[in-house]
Design a protein around this motif. Structure first.
Motif, mmCIF file in Angstrom:
data_model
loop_
_atom_site.group_PDB
_atom_site.id
_atom_site.type_symbol
_atom_site.label_atom_id
_atom_site.label_comp_id
_atom_site.label_asym_id
_atom_site.label_seq_id
_atom_site.Cartn_x
_atom_site.Cartn_y
_atom_site.Cartn_z
ATOM 1 N N LEU A 13 0.837 -1.194 0.000
ATOM 2 C CA LEU A 13 0.000 0.000 0.000
ATOM 3 C C LEU A 13 0.874 1.247 0.000
ATOM 4 O O LEU A 13 0.645 2.179 -0.776
ATOM 5 N N TRP A 14 1.904 1.260 0.837
ATOM 6 C CA TRP A 14 2.825 2.405 0.889
ATOM 7 C C TRP A 14 3.482 2.591 -0.481
ATOM 8 O O TRP A 14 3.563 3.711 -0.998
ATOM 9 N N VAL A 17 1.066 4.162 -2.961
ATOM 10 C CA VAL A 17 0.877 5.593 -2.710
ATOM 11 C C VAL A 17 2.097 6.371 -3.212
ATOM 12 O O VAL A 17 1.963 7.407 -3.861
ATOM 13 N N GLN A 26 2.912 15.301 -1.670
ATOM 14 C CA GLN A 26 1.774 15.792 -2.427
ATOM 15 C C GLN A 26 1.100 17.019 -1.815
ATOM 16 O O GLN A 26 0.048 17.445 -2.282
ATOM 17 N N ALA A 55 2.804 7.577 3.968
ATOM 18 C CA ALA A 55 1.469 7.524 3.386
ATOM 19 C C ALA A 55 0.484 7.797 4.506
ATOM 20 O O ALA A 55 0.483 7.103 5.525
ATOM 21 N N ALA A 58 -5.164 11.835 2.744
ATOM 22 C CA ALA A 58 -4.975 12.990 1.878
ATOM 23 C C ALA A 58 -5.724 14.213 2.381
ATOM 24 O O ALA A 58 -5.234 15.337 2.265
ATOM 25 N N LYS A 75 -6.667 3.100 -0.597
ATOM 26 C CA LYS A 75 -5.479 3.696 -1.217
ATOM 27 C C LYS A 75 -5.794 5.052 -1.846
ATOM 28 O O LYS A 75 -4.994 5.979 -1.762
ATOM 29 N N GLN A 76 -6.980 5.193 -2.437
ATOM 30 C CA GLN A 76 -7.340 6.438 -3.115
ATOM 31 C C GLN A 76 -7.506 7.599 -2.138
ATOM 32 O O GLN A 76 -7.483 8.751 -2.547
ATOM 33 N N LEU A 78 -5.416 8.173 0.335
ATOM 34 C CA LEU A 78 -4.109 8.422 0.948
ATOM 35 C C LEU A 78 -3.250 9.289 0.037
ATOM 36 O O LEU A 78 -3.469 9.346 -1.172
ATOM 37 N N ALA A 79 -2.280 9.943 0.626
ATOM 38 C CA ALA A 79 -1.336 10.768 -0.125
ATOM 39 C C ALA A 79 0.053 10.602 0.486
ATOM 40 O O ALA A 79 0.197 10.150 1.614
ATOM 41 N N ALA A 80 1.049 10.986 -0.276
ATOM 42 C CA ALA A 80 2.428 10.994 0.209
ATOM 43 C C ALA A 80 2.673 12.330 0.891
ATOM 44 O O ALA A 80 2.334 13.389 0.349
#
Length: 108
Positions: A13-14, A17, A26, A55, A58, A75-76, A78-80
């Motif tokens: 997952l990480w 992202v 991001q 991650a 977001a 996952k959608q 999440l953001a870095a």
């Protein structure tokens, strides 16, 4: 029944992202900086110097979720984030939440 995914799933997952973010933070100013000289996006890149991205949710409000709820986000959602932008955005979201909540200390 909810369960924590195995470490391999979390690592995947990480990685997903980070791939979607091209290994770059991001943040687009929610931390309080405009990032204007970098096209409006934080220039911090994973592994560039001492920076290691994480991650995390977001949406700034979702940064305040309890850990078990944040870990269940798709996952959608999440953001870095670089640590500096993550922490500043979280502080800003926390201050906004506190300002929006009425002071109940003296309510009877």
């Amino acid at each position: 029944m909810s369960r924590t995914p195995p470490l391999g799933d979390q690592r995947g997952l990480w990685q997903a992202v980070m791939a979607a973010a091209s290994g770059r933070c991001q943040c687009r100013g929610t931390c309080g900086k405009s990032h204007a000289k970098d096209g409006g996006r934080c220039p911090a890149a994973h592994g560039a110097g001492p920076v290691y991205l994480l991650a995390a949710p977001a949406e700034p409000d979702h940064l305040l979720l309890p850990a078990h709820k944040a870990a269940a986000l798709p996952k959608q959602a999440l953001a870095a984030w670089c640590p500096a932008c993550h922490d500043a955005t979280r502080r800003t979201a926390n201050k906004a939440r506190q300002a929006a909540e009425p002071d109940r200390l003296f309510d009877l």
